[in-house]
Scaffold this motif. Structure first.
Motif, PDB file in Angstrom:
ATOM      1  N   LEU A  71       9.298  63.379  13.985  1.00 18.83           N
ATOM      2  CA  LEU A  71       8.239  64.347  13.701  1.00 18.83           C
ATOM      3  C   LEU A  71       6.960  63.928  14.403  1.00 18.83           C
ATOM      4  O   LEU A  71       6.388  62.888  14.101  1.00 18.83           O
ATOM      5  CB  LEU A  71       7.985  64.418  12.207  1.00 18.83           C
TER       6      LEU A  71
ATOM      7  N   LYS B  60       7.090  58.132  -3.317  1.00 20.69           N
ATOM      8  CA  LYS B  60       5.830  57.763  -2.685  1.00 20.69           C
ATOM      9  C   LYS B  60       5.266  56.504  -3.331  1.00 20.69           C
ATOM     10  O   LYS B  60       5.553  56.202  -4.493  1.00 20.69           O
ATOM     11  CB  LYS B  60       4.808  58.885  -2.794  1.00 20.69           C
TER      12      LYS B  60
ATOM     13  N   LYS C  62       0.054  57.791   5.196  1.00 19.54           N
ATOM     14  CA  LYS C  62      -1.143  58.633   5.143  1.00 19.54           C
ATOM     15  C   LYS C  62      -2.370  57.751   5.121  1.00 19.54           C
ATOM     16  O   LYS C  62      -2.429  56.773   4.372  1.00 19.54           O
ATOM     17  CB  LYS C  62      -1.105  59.496   3.892  1.00 19.54           C
ATOM     18  N   SER C  63      -3.324  58.088   5.976  1.00 23.32           N
ATOM     19  CA  SER C  63      -4.555  57.308   6.058  1.00 23.32           C
ATOM     20  C   SER C  63      -5.625  57.926   5.166  1.00 23.32           C
ATOM     21  O   SER C  63      -5.463  59.030   4.641  1.00 23.32           O
ATOM     22  CB  SER C  63      -5.045  57.275   7.500  1.00 23.32           C
ATOM     23  N   SER C  64      -6.737  57.223   5.055  1.00 27.10           N
ATOM     24  CA  SER C  64      -7.829  57.719   4.214  1.00 27.10           C
ATOM     25  C   SER C  64      -8.420  59.008   4.753  1.00 27.10           C
ATOM     26  O   SER C  64      -9.084  59.732   4.043  1.00 27.10           O
ATOM     27  CB  SER C  64      -8.919  56.655   4.102  1.00 27.10           C
ATOM     28  N   GLY C  65      -8.186  59.299   6.026  1.00 26.79           N
ATOM     29  CA  GLY C  65      -8.667  60.556   6.594  1.00 26.79           C
ATOM     30  C   GLY C  65      -7.679  61.694   6.447  1.00 26.79           C
ATOM     31  O   GLY C  65      -7.828  62.738   7.091  1.00 26.79           O
ATOM     32  N   ASP C  66      -6.676  61.512   5.619  1.00 28.72           N
ATOM     33  CA  ASP C  66      -5.645  62.524   5.342  1.00 28.72           C
ATOM     34  C   ASP C  66      -4.719  62.791   6.523  1.00 28.72           C
ATOM     35  O   ASP C  66      -3.994  63.774   6.536  1.00 28.72           O
ATOM     36  CB  ASP C  66      -6.268  63.851   4.884  1.00 28.72           C
ATOM     37  N   LYS C  67      -4.753  61.945   7.517  1.00 25.22           N
ATOM     38  CA  LYS C  67      -3.805  62.074   8.621  1.00 25.22           C
ATOM     39  C   LYS C  67      -2.465  61.524   8.169  1.00 25.22           C
ATOM     40  O   LYS C  67      -2.390  60.420   7.648  1.00 25.22           O
ATOM     41  CB  LYS C  67      -4.315  61.309   9.829  1.00 25.22           C
ATOM     42  N   LEU C  68      -1.407  62.276   8.373  1.00 27.48           N
ATOM     43  CA  LEU C  68      -0.070  61.904   7.919  1.00 27.48           C
ATOM     44  C   LEU C  68       0.818  61.670   9.137  1.00 27.48           C
ATOM     45  O   LEU C  68       1.086  62.593   9.901  1.00 27.48           O
ATOM     46  CB  LEU C  68       0.493  63.017   7.039  1.00 27.48           C
ATOM     47  N   THR C  69       1.277  60.438   9.286  1.00 29.65           N
ATOM     48  CA  THR C  69       2.061  60.038  10.452  1.00 29.65           C
ATOM     49  C   THR C  69       3.473  59.686  10.029  1.00 29.65           C
ATOM     50  O   THR C  69       3.671  58.930   9.081  1.00 29.65           O
ATOM     51  CB  THR C  69       1.412  58.816  11.137  1.00 29.65           C
ATOM     52  N   PHE C  70       4.451  60.203  10.780  1.00 35.18           N
ATOM     53  CA  PHE C  70       5.855  59.973  10.463  1.00 35.18           C
ATOM     54  C   PHE C  70       6.495  59.009  11.461  1.00 35.18           C
ATOM     55  O   PHE C  70       6.071  58.908  12.614  1.00 35.18           O
ATOM     56  CB  PHE C  70       6.636  61.285  10.510  1.00 35.18           C
ATOM     57  N   GLY C  71       7.545  58.359  11.004  1.00 34.40           N
ATOM     58  CA  GLY C  71       8.424  57.624  11.888  1.00 34.40           C
ATOM     59  C   GLY C  71       9.367  58.582  12.594  1.00 34.40           C
ATOM     60  O   GLY C  71       9.356  59.793  12.346  1.00 34.40           O
TER      61      GLY C  71
ATOM     62  N   ASN D  23      -5.507  70.466   3.125  1.00 28.07           N
ATOM     63  CA  ASN D  23      -5.288  69.939   4.472  1.00 28.07           C
ATOM     64  C   ASN D  23      -4.083  70.695   5.036  1.00 28.07           C
ATOM     65  O   ASN D  23      -3.127  70.963   4.319  1.00 28.07           O
ATOM     66  CB  ASN D  23      -4.925  68.454   4.436  1.00 28.07           C
TER      67      ASN D  23
ATOM     68  N   VAL E 236      -5.576  61.377  -0.994  1.00 30.03           N
ATOM     69  CA  VAL E 236      -4.728  60.661  -0.050  1.00 30.03           C
ATOM     70  C   VAL E 236      -3.452  60.152  -0.708  1.00 30.03           C
ATOM     71  O   VAL E 236      -2.474  59.857  -0.023  1.00 30.03           O
ATOM     72  CB  VAL E 236      -5.530  59.509   0.598  1.00 30.03           C
TER      73      VAL E 236
ATOM     74  N   TYR F  46      -3.998  68.662  12.852  1.00 30.99           N
ATOM     75  CA  TYR F  46      -4.239  68.743  11.432  1.00 30.99           C
ATOM     76  C   TYR F  46      -5.676  69.212  11.198  1.00 30.99           C
ATOM     77  O   TYR F  46      -6.538  69.050  12.071  1.00 30.99           O
ATOM     78  CB  TYR F  46      -3.929  67.440  10.692  1.00 30.99           C
TER      79      TYR F  46
ATOM     80  N   TYR G 279      -0.737  54.441   2.213  1.00 34.80           N
ATOM     81  CA  TYR G 279      -0.094  55.346   1.267  1.00 34.80           C
ATOM     82  C   TYR G 279       1.205  55.773   1.947  1.00 34.80           C
ATOM     83  O   TYR G 279       1.173  56.362   3.019  1.00 34.80           O
ATOM     84  CB  TYR G 279      -1.003  56.525   0.952  1.00 34.80           C
TER      85      TYR G 279
ATOM     86  N   PHE H 248       1.464  54.434  -3.664  1.00 33.52           N
ATOM     87  CA  PHE H 248       0.047  54.338  -3.314  1.00 33.52           C
ATOM     88  C   PHE H 248      -0.645  53.190  -4.027  1.00 33.52           C
ATOM     89  O   PHE H 248      -1.695  52.763  -3.615  1.00 33.52           O
ATOM     90  CB  PHE H 248      -0.692  55.651  -3.552  1.00 33.52           C
TER      91      PHE H 248
ATOM     92  N   TYR I  30       3.554  70.079  12.851  1.00 35.30           N
ATOM     93  CA  TYR I  30       4.394  69.058  13.434  1.00 35.30           C
ATOM     94  C   TYR I  30       5.430  69.722  14.336  1.00 35.30           C
ATOM     95  O   TYR I  30       5.840  70.856  14.111  1.00 35.30           O
ATOM     96  CB  TYR I  30       5.148  68.270  12.357  1.00 35.30           C
TER      97      TYR I  30
ATOM     98  N   PHE J  69       5.359  57.184   2.087  1.00 40.44           N
ATOM     99  CA  PHE J  69       6.245  58.219   1.587  1.00 40.44           C
ATOM    100  C   PHE J  69       7.600  58.114   2.277  1.00 40.44           C
ATOM    101  O   PHE J  69       7.695  57.689   3.426  1.00 40.44           O
ATOM    102  CB  PHE J  69       5.673  59.619   1.881  1.00 40.44           C
TER     103      PHE J  69
ATOM    104  N   TYR K 269      -1.275  70.964   8.426  1.00 41.28           N
ATOM    105  CA  TYR K 269      -0.682  70.195   9.519  1.00 41.28           C
ATOM    106  C   TYR K 269       0.324  71.057  10.282  1.00 41.28           C
ATOM    107  O   TYR K 269       1.028  71.876   9.703  1.00 41.28           O
ATOM    108  CB  TYR K 269       0.090  68.977   8.974  1.00 41.28           C
TER     109      TYR K 269
END
Lengths: 114, 112
Positions: free
Chosen positions: A44, B49, B94-103, A32, A99, A49, B32, B51, A36, B34, A34
């Motif tokens: 961020l 991390k 991180k979601s099941s679709g591998d999208k990674l979102t940050f604060g 994968n 994941v 992605y 999930y 999970f 940012y 981190f 990405y």
């Protein structure tokens, strides 16, 4: 072991000029990928992605685009830069369909649009 | 839609004091989670991390975090802060679709 390369480290571009930032990953397949952006005081922001060649998800409508011409290459582009495109751009990769694993980051590109 | 909130933009602590950085998330399934740290002008380094399993996870540099599903939180802690811990800290989901979102991050300053 896996490594991620991102270049250039710094870039100063005039408004209206094009942009191309490149990111490559070594030592793994089908990652994968990405992009940012980190603007001052704004955390961020996920821009794009990709879970495979030619598969790009765009998170924020904007002046930028991304492409994945090869499995381990991810390119961030713009046809005409805006002042608001200034920021710190980070590329990252993670294992596909894992994941529970983290993302690994490049060292970033500091872009200043003048 | 998934989201991560870090309510504290800046925190200052004295060296040797304890630290807690807050993180709340919004996600409809098992998250999930981190924590990353970023030194100025650098990329991000993973601290720890979560999970599944034990809700208290240990990380590098003496950090730990506790997952609390009932509070949708994943707060980062350290019993005794060192001057070298001054940096920016990011919580991510991180979601099941591998999208990674940050604060939006918390910048930590350490007083001598």
């Amino acid at each position: 072991s896996q490594t991620i390369h991102q270049w250039p480290a710094t870039l100063v571009q005039p408004v209206g000029s094009p942009l191309s930032l490149e990111c490559t990953v070594e030592g793994t397949s089908n990652p994968n990928l990405y992009w940012y952006r980190q603007a001052a005081g704004r955390g961020l922001q996920l821009l794009f992605y990709s879970v495979g060649i030619g598969q790009i998800s765009s998170e924020v409508p904007q002046n930028l685009s991304a492409s994945r011409p090869q499995d381990r290459q991810f390119i961030l582009s713009s046809k005409k830069l805006l002042l608001s495109d200034s920021g710190f751009y980070l590329c990252a990769w993670s294992f596909l369909d894992r994941v529970d694993t983290e993302a690994f980051f490049g060292q970033g590109t500091r872009l200043t649009v003048v | 839609a998934q989201s991560v909130t870090q309510p504290d933009i800046h925190i200052t602590v004295s060296e040797g004091a304890s630290l807690e950085l807050r993180c709340n998330y919004s996600y409809g399934a098992t998250p999930y989670l981190f924590w990353y740290v970023q030194s100025p002008g650098q990329g991000l380094q993973l601290l720890l991390k979560y999970f599944s399993g034990d809700t208290l996870v240990q990380g590098i540099k003496g950090f730990e975090a506790e997952f609390k599903r009932s509070q949708s939180s994943f707060n980062l802690r350290k019993p005794s802060v060192h001057w070298s811990d001054a940096a920016e800290y990011f919580c991510a989901l991180k979601s099941s679709g591998d999208k990674l979102t940050f604060g939006t991050g918390t910048r930590l300053a350490v007083r001598p």
